[in-house]
Write a protein that holds these residues in place. Structure first.
Motif, PDB file in Angstrom:
ATOM      1  N   SER A 125       0.798  -1.249   0.000  1.00 15.36           N
ATOM      2  CA  SER A 125       0.000   0.000   0.000  1.00 15.36           C
ATOM      3  C   SER A 125       0.822   1.287   0.000  1.00 15.36           C
ATOM      4  CB  SER A 125      -0.986   0.074   1.193  1.00 15.36           C
ATOM      5  OG  SER A 125      -2.099  -0.755   0.986  1.00 15.36           O
ATOM      6  N   THR A 126       2.153   1.185   0.048  1.00 15.97           N
ATOM      7  CA  THR A 126       2.936   2.426   0.217  1.00 15.97           C
ATOM      8  C   THR A 126       3.369   3.065  -1.103  1.00 15.97           C
ATOM      9  OG1 THR A 126       5.076   1.307   0.338  1.00 15.97           O
ATOM     10  CG2 THR A 126       3.857   1.582   2.408  1.00 15.97           C
ATOM     11  N   ALA A 137       4.970   0.810   8.210  1.00 16.30           N
ATOM     12  CA  ALA A 137       6.009   0.009   8.863  1.00 16.30           C
ATOM     13  C   ALA A 137       5.553  -0.428  10.249  1.00 16.30           C
ATOM     14  CB  ALA A 137       7.309   0.821   8.951  1.00 16.30           C
ATOM     15  N   GLU A 138       4.908   0.465  10.970  1.00 18.55           N
ATOM     16  CA  GLU A 138       4.415   0.111  12.317  1.00 18.55           C
ATOM     17  C   GLU A 138       3.429  -1.046  12.239  1.00 18.55           C
ATOM     18  OE1 GLU A 138       2.713   3.420  14.489  1.00 18.55           O
ATOM     19  OE2 GLU A 138       4.602   4.525  14.279  1.00 18.55           O
ATOM     20  N   GLY A 142       4.381  -4.678  13.444  1.00 18.15           N
ATOM     21  CA  GLY A 142       3.581  -5.001  14.632  1.00 18.15           C
ATOM     22  C   GLY A 142       2.850  -6.326  14.463  1.00 18.15           C
ATOM     23  N   VAL A 143       2.223  -6.519  13.324  1.00 20.45           N
ATOM     24  CA  VAL A 143       1.502  -7.773  13.052  1.00 20.45           C
ATOM     25  C   VAL A 143       2.480  -8.946  13.023  1.00 20.45           C
ATOM     26  CG1 VAL A 143       0.229  -9.034  11.258  1.00 20.45           C
ATOM     27  CG2 VAL A 143      -0.376  -6.680  11.774  1.00 20.45           C
ATOM     28  N   THR A 144       3.609  -8.746  12.370  1.00 19.83           N
ATOM     29  CA  THR A 144       4.594  -9.832  12.247  1.00 19.83           C
ATOM     30  C   THR A 144       5.143 -10.216  13.619  1.00 19.83           C
ATOM     31  OG1 THR A 144       5.190  -9.021  10.065  1.00 19.83           O
ATOM     32  CG2 THR A 144       6.777 -10.472  11.145  1.00 19.83           C
ATOM     33  N   ALA A 171      13.438   0.147   9.484  1.00 20.07           N
ATOM     34  CA  ALA A 171      14.519  -0.094  10.454  1.00 20.07           C
ATOM     35  C   ALA A 171      14.238   0.638  11.765  1.00 20.07           C
ATOM     36  CB  ALA A 171      15.861   0.346   9.860  1.00 20.07           C
ATOM     37  N   ARG A 172      13.735   1.863  11.689  1.00 21.57           N
ATOM     38  CA  ARG A 172      13.432   2.619  12.921  1.00 21.57           C
ATOM     39  C   ARG A 172      12.372   1.895  13.742  1.00 21.57           C
ATOM     40  NH1 ARG A 172      14.506   6.825   9.470  1.00 21.57           N
ATOM     41  NH2 ARG A 172      12.370   7.030   8.730  1.00 21.57           N
ATOM     42  N   VAL A 173      11.343   1.391  13.081  1.00 21.90           N
ATOM     43  CA  VAL A 173      10.277   0.708  13.823  1.00 21.90           C
ATOM     44  C   VAL A 173      10.788  -0.614  14.389  1.00 21.90           C
ATOM     45  CG1 VAL A 173       8.012  -0.372  13.617  1.00 21.90           C
ATOM     46  CG2 VAL A 173       8.452   1.811  12.483  1.00 21.90           C
ATOM     47  N   LEU A 174      11.557  -1.347  13.596  1.00 24.91           N
ATOM     48  CA  LEU A 174      12.050  -2.648  14.087  1.00 24.91           C
ATOM     49  C   LEU A 174      13.007  -2.456  15.264  1.00 24.91           C
ATOM     50  CD1 LEU A 174      11.970  -5.687  13.785  1.00 24.91           C
ATOM     51  CD2 LEU A 174      13.749  -5.539  12.019  1.00 24.91           C
ATOM     52  N   GLU A 175      13.840  -1.418  15.191  1.00 26.28           N
ATOM     53  CA  GLU A 175      14.734  -1.130  16.334  1.00 26.28           C
ATOM     54  C   GLU A 175      13.930  -0.855  17.597  1.00 26.28           C
ATOM     55  OE1 GLU A 175      17.313   2.042  15.019  1.00 26.28           O
ATOM     56  OE2 GLU A 175      18.398   0.590  13.775  1.00 26.28           O
ATOM     57  N   SER A 176      12.858  -0.107  17.468  1.00 22.09           N
ATOM     58  CA  SER A 176      12.101   0.232  18.672  1.00 22.09           C
ATOM     59  C   SER A 176      11.365  -1.009  19.208  1.00 22.09           C
ATOM     60  CB  SER A 176      11.138   1.390  18.420  1.00 22.09           C
ATOM     61  OG  SER A 176      10.110   0.986  17.577  1.00 22.09           O
TER      62      SER A 176
END
Ligand code: ADP
Length: 179
Positions: A125-126, A137-138, A142-144, A171-176
């Motif tokens: 969708s992006t 990304a969130e 998040g679902v995964t 990457a920013r979301v996965l790091e957090s």
């Protein structure tokens, strides 16, 4: 970037999803499953005409937004293509996050049904559908994250990001999440 998760891992790479050697790649399809531009066009070009023949035969009515359907993968190195239909971004108040989450969730469930050890996603969708990459990304990660926590499967969930911008956002979301 790789984050291990028990027996599984989440990988982020920059590249072309059509070149991924995984059991299943995910297509960002439209609800008619009629082919299109972007990642959909790239996947159909590399897979060859059998992909469209199969989607027409198996899913003549297409696939609703927020869901996904499976076909074989023609000439692609993958075994399956999961055709996922994400929402068109309309400002965020039209249920877009739920629909995007459910498109990812359905693909992860299909990966179990088809005994896949590895799956590769684009940022659904992006592109043409306009979903903001940070929010996408969130939802995607998040679902995964939740799915792997519950099922410890598949072994590899790879996000194939088309360029440094989308890669940075994921990457920013996965790091957090990994903190
Ligand atoms: P949508 O209609 O769901 O927005 P698009 O195909 O327009 O789908 O875009 C989805 C994402 O896939 C975008 O971030 C786009 O940059 C990316 N993309 C386009 N081609 C490829 C490719 N060959 N491999 C991986 N990602 C791709």
């Amino acid at each position: 970037m790789i984050v291990h998760f028990g027996a599984s891992r989440i990988e982020l790479v920059q590249g072309d999803i059509t070149q991924q050697r995984v059991d299943a790649i995910v297509n960002a399809a439209n609800s008619g499953l009629l082919g299109g531009g972007g990642v959909d066009g790239a996947i159909h070009r590399v897979a060859g005409p059998t992909l469209m023949q199969e989607t027409r035969m198996l899913y003549p009515d297409g696939c609703p937004t927020g869901s996904a359907v499976a076909t074989t993968a023609g000439r692609l190195p993958a075994k399956y293509v999961f055709h996922a239909v994400g929402p068109v971004w309309a400002g965020g108040e039209k249920g877009e996050p739920k629909l995007l989450a459910s498109a990812y969730q359905t693909c992860l469930e299909l990966s179990l049904d088809h005994h896949c050890q590895s799956i590769a996603f684009p940022a659904i969708s992006t592109g043409v559908y306009g979903y903001p990459i940070d929010l996408a990304a969130e939802t995607a990660l998040g679902v995964t994250w939740k799915f792997l926590k519950q099922k410890q499967h598949p072994e590899v969930v790879r996000f194939v990001l088309f360029g440094p911008g989308p890669y940075g956002a994921f990457a920013r979301v996965l790091e957090s999440l990994a903190e």
